[in-house]
Write an enzyme that holds these catalytic residues in place. Structure first.
Site, PDB file in Angstrom:
ATOM      1  CG  ASN A 126      41.962  43.540  47.928  1.00  0.00           C
ATOM      2  OD1 ASN A 126      41.853  44.645  48.419  1.00  0.00           O
ATOM      3  ND2 ASN A 126      40.936  42.883  47.408  1.00  0.00           N
ATOM      4  CG  HIS A 149      43.072  40.432  40.631  1.00  0.00           C
ATOM      5  ND1 HIS A 149      43.769  39.570  41.466  1.00  0.00           N
ATOM      6  CD2 HIS A 149      41.881  40.646  41.229  1.00  0.00           C
ATOM      7  CE1 HIS A 149      43.018  39.273  42.502  1.00  0.00           C
ATOM      8  NE2 HIS A 149      41.861  39.917  42.393  1.00  0.00           N
ATOM      9  CD  GLN A 177      46.846  38.722  46.478  1.00  0.00           C
ATOM     10  OE1 GLN A 177      47.639  39.087  47.336  1.00  0.00           O
ATOM     11  NE2 GLN A 177      47.219  38.440  45.245  1.00  0.00           N
ATOM     12  CG  ASP A 224      34.664  39.972  39.583  1.00  0.00           C
ATOM     13  OD1 ASP A 224      34.113  38.891  39.865  1.00  0.00           O
ATOM     14  OD2 ASP A 224      35.574  40.459  40.282  1.00  0.00           O
TER      15      ASP A 224
END
Length: 135
Positions: free
Chosen positions: A88, A101, A95, A32
């Site tokens: 989410n 994802h 989200q 990330d």
């Protein structure tokens, strides 16, 4: 199907550089860019699905199996004490990128990462209402 305006579609297709940890025909796993902790990674399908609601069952199953595989490997590499697997759906749930994802967030004892909620109490009225509506 790809969405030409979706940043995760571009990352999954390799059009935008990423720190790729794993790749197969269906998924790309990347670090990330805005991690909650060292080693925070994302599982991104190569096809575009807005969220879990749109994901077909077979791919949803593969995503969870991949999360297990990756966290087992990364747990040793990062020497972390545990993992949060977070996913989410819709803006109200946090989200922000509307391409399915999963977050894999390494956790260390007492790391103070803010993932959680205030614990409530299951009320009898709520329980009965939900159980009755599901019948």
């Amino acid at each position: 199907m790809k969405n030409e305006n979706c940043i995760f579609c571009k990352i999954a297709a390799g059009e935008i550089p990423s720190a790729t940890l794993y790749e197969d025909d269906d998924f790309r796993v990347i670090l990330d860019a805005s991690p909650a902790s060292k080693g925070h990674a994302l599982i991104i399908p190569k096809e575009h699905y807005r969220n879990l609601y749109d994901l077909d069952d077979a791919l949803a199953s593969k995503a969870l199996v991949l999360a297990k595989k990756m966290t087992l490997r990364l747990k040793d590499v990062l020497r972390c004490d545990g993992y949060n697997i977070v996913q989410n759906n819709e803006e109200a749930a946090g989200q922000t990128v509307f391409h399915f994802h999963m977050h894999m967030i390494p956790r260390h004892q007492d790391d103070k990462i803010g993932i959680g909620w205030k614990m409530g109490e299951l009320k009898e009225k709520d329980k009965e209402e939900i159980l009755n509506k599901l019948k």
